[in-house]
Design an enzyme around this catalytic site. Structure first.
Site, PDB file in Angstrom:
ATOM      1  N   MET A  30       0.838  -1.206   0.000  1.00  0.00           N
ATOM      2  CA  MET A  30       0.000   0.000   0.000  1.00  0.00           C
ATOM      3  C   MET A  30       0.871   1.253   0.000  1.00  0.00           C
ATOM      4  O   MET A  30       0.390   2.355   0.316  1.00  0.00           O
ATOM      5  CB  MET A  30      -0.951  -0.006   1.197  1.00  0.00           C
ATOM      6  CG  MET A  30      -1.912  -1.196   1.137  1.00  0.00           C
ATOM      7  SD  MET A  30      -3.452  -0.903   2.025  1.00  0.00           S
ATOM      8  CE  MET A  30      -2.837  -0.613   3.662  1.00  0.00           C
ATOM      9  N   ALA A  32       4.041   4.010   0.872  1.00  0.00           N
ATOM     10  CA  ALA A  32       4.783   4.546   2.025  1.00  0.00           C
ATOM     11  C   ALA A  32       5.878   3.533   2.383  1.00  0.00           C
ATOM     12  O   ALA A  32       5.992   3.073   3.516  1.00  0.00           O
ATOM     13  CB  ALA A  32       3.855   4.826   3.205  1.00  0.00           C
ATOM     14  N   GLY A  36      10.948  -2.831   5.397  1.00  0.00           N
ATOM     15  CA  GLY A  36      10.187  -4.091   5.363  1.00  0.00           C
ATOM     16  C   GLY A  36       9.769  -4.418   3.934  1.00  0.00           C
ATOM     17  O   GLY A  36       9.987  -5.535   3.437  1.00  0.00           O
ATOM     18  N   HIS A  37       9.193  -3.428   3.247  1.00  0.00           N
ATOM     19  CA  HIS A  37       8.794  -3.638   1.843  1.00  0.00           C
ATOM     20  C   HIS A  37      10.024  -3.922   0.976  1.00  0.00           C
ATOM     21  O   HIS A  37      10.004  -4.797   0.105  1.00  0.00           O
ATOM     22  CB  HIS A  37       8.095  -2.393   1.288  1.00  0.00           C
ATOM     23  CG  HIS A  37       6.864  -1.966   2.043  1.00  0.00           C
ATOM     24  ND1 HIS A  37       6.804  -0.802   2.769  1.00  0.00           N
ATOM     25  CD2 HIS A  37       5.642  -2.548   2.155  1.00  0.00           C
ATOM     26  CE1 HIS A  37       5.595  -0.668   3.307  1.00  0.00           C
ATOM     27  NE2 HIS A  37       4.868  -1.712   2.952  1.00  0.00           N
ATOM     28  N   GLY A 148       5.165 -10.343   3.904  1.00  0.00           N
ATOM     29  CA  GLY A 148       5.905 -10.179   5.156  1.00  0.00           C
ATOM     30  C   GLY A 148       5.252 -10.949   6.296  1.00  0.00           C
ATOM     31  O   GLY A 148       4.026 -10.948   6.436  1.00  0.00           O
ATOM     32  N   SER A 191       6.499  -0.239  10.146  1.00  0.00           N
ATOM     33  CA  SER A 191       5.147  -0.124   9.614  1.00  0.00           C
ATOM     34  C   SER A 191       4.970   1.296   9.086  1.00  0.00           C
ATOM     35  O   SER A 191       5.508   2.248   9.667  1.00  0.00           O
ATOM     36  CB  SER A 191       4.130  -0.399  10.726  1.00  0.00           C
ATOM     37  OG  SER A 191       2.875   0.133  10.365  1.00  0.00           O
TER      38      SER A 191
HETATM   39  P1  AMP Z   1       1.466  -3.004   3.433  1.00  0.00           P
HETATM   40  O1  AMP Z   1       2.024  -1.938   2.566  1.00  0.00           O
HETATM   41  O2  AMP Z   1       1.426  -2.646   4.883  1.00  0.00           O
HETATM   42  O3  AMP Z   1       0.176  -3.571   2.914  1.00  0.00           O
HETATM   43  O4  AMP Z   1       2.513  -4.201   3.351  1.00  0.00           O
HETATM   44  C1  AMP Z   1       2.890  -4.780   2.120  1.00  0.00           C
HETATM   45  C2  AMP Z   1       3.714  -6.009   2.384  1.00  0.00           C
HETATM   46  O5  AMP Z   1       4.875  -5.656   3.119  1.00  0.00           O
HETATM   47  C3  AMP Z   1       2.953  -7.072   3.213  1.00  0.00           C
HETATM   48  O6  AMP Z   1       3.279  -8.362   2.721  1.00  0.00           O
HETATM   49  C4  AMP Z   1       3.522  -6.858   4.588  1.00  0.00           C
HETATM   50  O7  AMP Z   1       3.464  -7.999   5.411  1.00  0.00           O
HETATM   51  C5  AMP Z   1       4.962  -6.482   4.263  1.00  0.00           C
HETATM   52  N1  AMP Z   1       5.563  -5.770   5.384  1.00  0.00           N
HETATM   53  C6  AMP Z   1       5.073  -4.667   6.014  1.00  0.00           C
HETATM   54  N2  AMP Z   1       5.860  -4.332   7.045  1.00  0.00           N
HETATM   55  C7  AMP Z   1       6.866  -5.240   7.069  1.00  0.00           C
HETATM   56  C8  AMP Z   1       8.012  -5.435   7.917  1.00  0.00           C
HETATM   57  N3  AMP Z   1       8.272  -4.626   8.933  1.00  0.00           N
HETATM   58  N4  AMP Z   1       8.835  -6.482   7.642  1.00  0.00           N
HETATM   59  C9  AMP Z   1       8.579  -7.311   6.601  1.00  0.00           C
HETATM   60  N5  AMP Z   1       7.535  -7.170   5.773  1.00  0.00           N
HETATM   61  C10 AMP Z   1       6.689  -6.155   6.005  1.00  0.00           C
END
Ligand code: AMP
Length: 282
Positions: A30, A32, A36-37, A148, A191
């Site tokens: 999503m 930002a 992690g991404h 993740g 996050s």
């Molecule tokens: P999001 O943008 O929050 O929807 O996350 C996109 C992907 O990045 C999802 O598969 C999350 O699990 C992964 N993700 C988000 N935060 C982390 C993190 N701190 N470590 C590893 N993967 C992450």
């Protein structure tokens, strides 16, 4: 790095890569973007994949009163990060491109697991997650999708959906690759929402990971593990759930079987934080 904002541009980029015999790795996000991404993008590249990163703030997975409008949107910075990390395509579609009106897209059922933990706190959240992931998988047709471990319940639900869709013949095989949670120096799981925490709130949030780690390493039964973790958490972290669950996300009573995780959700200030660790250590 190519920026694709329409499905036609994405399809062109994908067919050019396929013609060159490339395999496709897909990192749905999503935006930002943070480390992690980026760890997911790096793994896809290390696996030799032509790597598509999507940035789409999915309205369907936000409930009433949640932060859809104010969710951070930083496409310019994200594009630079994807470029620097070696991503090949940044797919940043409009809601209309993902969910065309009247398209009758599949609506995978999250079942009971969709109503517990994150699903209990966020009704409809996982139905929205599965609908967008199913749609994006149709648009990208990747060989591998990178997720993740931080979002452990999401991983369990997507794994199950992909297996069911494969079995019913609506999808080609796709490997689900799950990567460890990336944390800041204090251990706080990265996050996109952390940027909303004040310094004082960050101090509170930083008690979560050490509390999980010490309890998960205690060798005790599930209920004692939860008590230990609760005692170690800052009392200012407003706990939603803290539980030991097995690989199917069933609540564990007694001795945790291999693969069990200690999962937590807590509200700090206006931010909902989730985290999890493997019982016995990663
Ligand atoms: P999001 O943008 O929050 O929807 O996350 C996109 C992907 O990045 C999802 O598969 C999350 O699990 C992964 N993700 C988000 N935060 C982390 C993190 N701190 N470590 C590893 N993967 C992450």
């Amino acid at each position: 790095m190519q920026l694709c904002q329409t499905n036609a541009e994405l399809a062109l980029a994908l067919s050019a890569a396929r013609e060159e015999g490339r395999r496709i790795g897909f990192v749905p996000t999503m935006g930002a973007l943070h480390e992690g991404h980026l760890s997911l993008i790096r793994q896809s590249k290390a696996d030799g994949h032509f790597t598509i990163v999507s940035v789409f703030v999915n309205p369907l997975q936000f409930g009433d009163g949640e932060d859809f409008e104010s969710y951070p949107r930083t496409l310019g910075v994200d594009a630079r990060l994807v470029t620097d990390t070696g991503g090949d395509v940044l797919y940043a579609p409009t809601p209309q491109a993902v969910f065309p009106e009247g398209a009758g897209l599949p609506e995978p059922d999250p079942g009971e697991l969709g109503d517990s933990y994150e699903g209990a706190a966020r009704p409809g959240h996982f139905a929205g997650v599965l609908k967008v992931v199913s749609r994006l998988l149709d648009l990208v047709s990747p060989d591998a999708i990178y997720l993740g471990q931080k979002d452990a319940q999401q991983v369990a639900l997507i794994r199950r959906m992909v297996a069911e869709q494969l079995e019913s013949g609506m999808r080609q095989p796709v490997s689900v690759v799950v990567m460890p949670t990336i944390r800041d120096d204090s251990g706080l799981a990265m996050s996109s929402r952390n940027r909303r925490l004040s310094e004082a709130e960050l101090e509170i949030a930083r008690t979560i990971y050490p509390a999980l780690v010490s309890a998960a390493a205690s060798g005790k039964d599930a209920s004692a593990i939860c008590e230990l973790a609760k005692a170690a958490l800052s009392p200012e972290a407003r706990l939603d759930y803290l539980e030991v669950v097995d690989e199917q996300f069933e609540k564990v009573q007694g001795k945790p079987p291999a693969g069990s995780r200690l999962i937590v959700a807590a509200n700090v200030g206006s931010v909902r934080l989730i985290d999890n660790v493997l019982i016995g250590g990663e």
